[in-house]
Design a protein around this motif. Structure first.
Motif, PDB file in Angstrom:
ATOM      1  N   ILE A 119       0.830  -1.202   0.000  1.00 49.81           N
ATOM      2  CA  ILE A 119       0.000   0.000   0.000  1.00 49.81           C
ATOM      3  C   ILE A 119       0.867   1.255   0.000  1.00 49.81           C
ATOM      4  O   ILE A 119       0.647   2.178  -0.785  1.00 49.81           O
ATOM      5  CB  ILE A 119      -0.958   0.000   1.220  1.00 49.81           C
ATOM      6  CG1 ILE A 119      -1.990  -1.116   1.061  1.00 49.81           C
ATOM      7  CG2 ILE A 119      -1.634   1.355   1.397  1.00 49.81           C
ATOM      8  CD1 ILE A 119      -2.776  -1.422   2.325  1.00 49.81           C
ATOM      9  N   THR A 120       1.871   1.272   0.866  1.00 53.05           N
ATOM     10  CA  THR A 120       2.754   2.441   0.962  1.00 53.05           C
ATOM     11  C   THR A 120       3.476   2.674  -0.356  1.00 53.05           C
ATOM     12  O   THR A 120       3.519   3.807  -0.862  1.00 53.05           O
ATOM     13  CB  THR A 120       3.768   2.249   2.099  1.00 53.05           C
ATOM     14  OG1 THR A 120       3.047   2.061   3.322  1.00 53.05           O
ATOM     15  CG2 THR A 120       4.670   3.456   2.242  1.00 53.05           C
TER      16      THR A 120
ATOM     17  N   ARG B  35       2.635   1.781  -3.357  1.00 53.77           N
ATOM     18  CA  ARG B  35       1.710   2.186  -4.434  1.00 53.77           C
ATOM     19  C   ARG B  35       1.290   3.647  -4.297  1.00 53.77           C
ATOM     20  O   ARG B  35       1.252   4.389  -5.269  1.00 53.77           O
ATOM     21  CB  ARG B  35       0.478   1.273  -4.432  1.00 53.77           C
ATOM     22  CG  ARG B  35      -0.539   1.622  -5.501  1.00 53.77           C
ATOM     23  CD  ARG B  35       0.063   1.514  -6.901  1.00 53.77           C
ATOM     24  NE  ARG B  35      -0.892   1.872  -7.912  1.00 53.77           N
ATOM     25  CZ  ARG B  35      -1.003   3.083  -8.459  1.00 53.77           C
ATOM     26  NH1 ARG B  35      -0.209   4.057  -8.088  1.00 53.77           N
ATOM     27  NH2 ARG B  35      -1.920   3.321  -9.375  1.00 53.77           N
ATOM     28  N   PHE B  36       0.956   4.092  -3.087  1.00 52.15           N
ATOM     29  CA  PHE B  36       0.479   5.459  -2.913  1.00 52.15           C
ATOM     30  C   PHE B  36       1.601   6.487  -2.892  1.00 52.15           C
ATOM     31  O   PHE B  36       1.359   7.653  -3.164  1.00 52.15           O
ATOM     32  CB  PHE B  36      -0.399   5.582  -1.666  1.00 52.15           C
ATOM     33  CG  PHE B  36      -1.810   5.134  -1.905  1.00 52.15           C
ATOM     34  CD1 PHE B  36      -2.693   5.913  -2.631  1.00 52.15           C
ATOM     35  CD2 PHE B  36      -2.255   3.917  -1.418  1.00 52.15           C
ATOM     36  CE1 PHE B  36      -3.989   5.496  -2.877  1.00 52.15           C
ATOM     37  CE2 PHE B  36      -3.554   3.489  -1.648  1.00 52.15           C
ATOM     38  CZ  PHE B  36      -4.423   4.281  -2.384  1.00 52.15           C
ATOM     39  N   GLU B  37       2.818   6.077  -2.584  1.00 45.95           N
ATOM     40  CA  GLU B  37       3.937   7.021  -2.632  1.00 45.95           C
ATOM     41  C   GLU B  37       4.187   7.496  -4.058  1.00 45.95           C
ATOM     42  O   GLU B  37       4.742   8.556  -4.261  1.00 45.95           O
ATOM     43  CB  GLU B  37       5.203   6.406  -2.032  1.00 45.95           C
ATOM     44  CG  GLU B  37       5.175   6.386  -0.523  1.00 45.95           C
ATOM     45  CD  GLU B  37       6.417   5.764   0.089  1.00 45.95           C
ATOM     46  OE1 GLU B  37       7.180   5.073  -0.624  1.00 45.95           O
ATOM     47  OE2 GLU B  37       6.626   5.963   1.298  1.00 45.95           O
TER      48      GLU B  37
ATOM     49  N   VAL C 220       1.751   8.218  -6.167  1.00 44.06           N
ATOM     50  CA  VAL C 220       0.574   8.951  -6.624  1.00 44.06           C
ATOM     51  C   VAL C 220       0.782  10.449  -6.419  1.00 44.06           C
ATOM     52  O   VAL C 220       1.096  10.897  -5.312  1.00 44.06           O
ATOM     53  CB  VAL C 220      -0.694   8.477  -5.871  1.00 44.06           C
ATOM     54  CG1 VAL C 220      -1.897   9.329  -6.231  1.00 44.06           C
ATOM     55  CG2 VAL C 220      -0.964   7.013  -6.171  1.00 44.06           C
TER      56      VAL C 220
ATOM     57  N   VAL D  90      -0.227  12.890  -3.116  1.00 40.30           N
ATOM     58  CA  VAL D  90      -0.195  12.221  -1.814  1.00 40.30           C
ATOM     59  C   VAL D  90       1.109  12.587  -1.117  1.00 40.30           C
ATOM     60  O   VAL D  90       2.189  12.289  -1.604  1.00 40.30           O
ATOM     61  CB  VAL D  90      -0.322  10.682  -1.950  1.00 40.30           C
ATOM     62  CG1 VAL D  90      -0.172  10.010  -0.594  1.00 40.30           C
ATOM     63  CG2 VAL D  90      -1.653  10.317  -2.588  1.00 40.30           C
TER      64      VAL D  90
ATOM     65  N   VAL E 125       1.574   8.524   3.612  1.00 35.96           N
ATOM     66  CA  VAL E 125       0.750   7.325   3.743  1.00 35.96           C
ATOM     67  C   VAL E 125       1.007   6.755   5.129  1.00 35.96           C
ATOM     68  O   VAL E 125       2.151   6.537   5.512  1.00 35.96           O
ATOM     69  CB  VAL E 125       1.122   6.266   2.685  1.00 35.96           C
ATOM     70  CG1 VAL E 125       0.238   5.034   2.828  1.00 35.96           C
ATOM     71  CG2 VAL E 125       1.061   6.834   1.287  1.00 35.96           C
TER      72      VAL E 125
ATOM     73  N   LEU F 175      -4.405   8.525   4.119  1.00 36.91           N
ATOM     74  CA  LEU F 175      -3.671   9.248   3.086  1.00 36.91           C
ATOM     75  C   LEU F 175      -3.764  10.730   3.393  1.00 36.91           C
ATOM     76  O   LEU F 175      -4.864  11.277   3.545  1.00 36.91           O
ATOM     77  CB  LEU F 175      -4.270   8.982   1.702  1.00 36.91           C
ATOM     78  CG  LEU F 175      -4.333   7.529   1.258  1.00 36.91           C
ATOM     79  CD1 LEU F 175      -5.062   7.424  -0.080  1.00 36.91           C
ATOM     80  CD2 LEU F 175      -2.944   6.939   1.149  1.00 36.91           C
TER      81      LEU F 175
ATOM     82  N   LEU G 278      -7.906  14.601  -2.884  1.00 39.47           N
ATOM     83  CA  LEU G 278      -7.790  13.315  -3.561  1.00 39.47           C
ATOM     84  C   LEU G 278      -9.152  12.835  -4.035  1.00 39.47           C
ATOM     85  O   LEU G 278     -10.167  13.033  -3.363  1.00 39.47           O
ATOM     86  CB  LEU G 278      -7.166  12.289  -2.619  1.00 39.47           C
ATOM     87  CG  LEU G 278      -5.758  12.609  -2.124  1.00 39.47           C
ATOM     88  CD1 LEU G 278      -5.325  11.612  -1.059  1.00 39.47           C
ATOM     89  CD2 LEU G 278      -4.764  12.636  -3.275  1.00 39.47           C
TER      90      LEU G 278
ATOM     91  N   VAL H  78      -8.831   6.795  -5.416  1.00 38.04           N
ATOM     92  CA  VAL H  78      -8.225   6.112  -4.271  1.00 38.04           C
ATOM     93  C   VAL H  78      -8.801   4.706  -4.145  1.00 38.04           C
ATOM     94  O   VAL H  78      -8.072   3.729  -3.943  1.00 38.04           O
ATOM     95  CB  VAL H  78      -8.444   6.926  -2.971  1.00 38.04           C
ATOM     96  CG1 VAL H  78      -8.056   6.118  -1.750  1.00 38.04           C
ATOM     97  CG2 VAL H  78      -7.668   8.236  -3.027  1.00 38.04           C
TER      98      VAL H  78
ATOM     99  N   ILE I  46      -7.364   2.391  -6.778  1.00 38.26           N
ATOM    100  CA  ILE I  46      -5.982   1.998  -6.465  1.00 38.26           C
ATOM    101  C   ILE I  46      -5.994   0.886  -5.421  1.00 38.26           C
ATOM    102  O   ILE I  46      -5.264  -0.104  -5.550  1.00 38.26           O
ATOM    103  CB  ILE I  46      -5.159   3.208  -5.991  1.00 38.26           C
ATOM    104  CG1 ILE I  46      -4.904   4.162  -7.170  1.00 38.26           C
ATOM    105  CG2 ILE I  46      -3.832   2.759  -5.371  1.00 38.26           C
ATOM    106  CD1 ILE I  46      -4.276   5.481  -6.783  1.00 38.26           C
TER     107      ILE I  46
END
Length: 116
Positions: free
Chosen positions: A52-53, A55-57, A59, A62, A65, A76, A84, A89, A92
């Motif tokens: 998760i971290t 993937r969202f880093e 984006v 963002v 996370v 987030l 966002l 979200v 993702i």
């Protein structure tokens, strides 16, 4: 004598920096709290947190996370003045294989995939 003035200037500069950091922190924290996205997911382990971290880093928008294994939650925090997309979200998270049970955003609370 000049060393004394430089030391005093350095101390004064550090104090101004500390004051500016502490003075702006509550405002920034309040802004981040209003715009953050909090999701509750099912089971969560260390591998899930990494996935998760990571993937969202990547984006845009963002800033941070935060995953909590005990609470099975993902928070987030967007960059300042960024909102966002709840649907983005959610998608993702689906792509990771972690469908949110509950997602709380500035745009509302969702228990299923948002339309926008």
């Amino acid at each position: 004598m000049s060393k004394l003035f430089r030391s005093a200037g350095l101390v004064a500069g550090l104090m101004l920096l500390a004051v500016s950091i502490f003075a702006s922190s509550p405002a920034q924290a309040a802004d981040a709290a209003k715009s953050k996205v909090v999701m509750t997911v099912g089971e969560m382990c260390g591998g899930c947190v990494k996935k998760i971290t990571k993937r969202f880093e990547g984006v845009e928008g963002v800033a941070k996370v935060q995953c909590n294994i005990e609470k099975q939650s993902v928070t987030l925090i967007p960059e300042q003045h960024v909102r966002l997309s709840p649907k983005g979200v959610w998608e993702i998270m689906e792509g990771i294989g972690k469908v949110p049970k509950l997602m709380v955003t500035p745009d509302g609370t969702f228990t299923s995939k948002p339309r926008s």
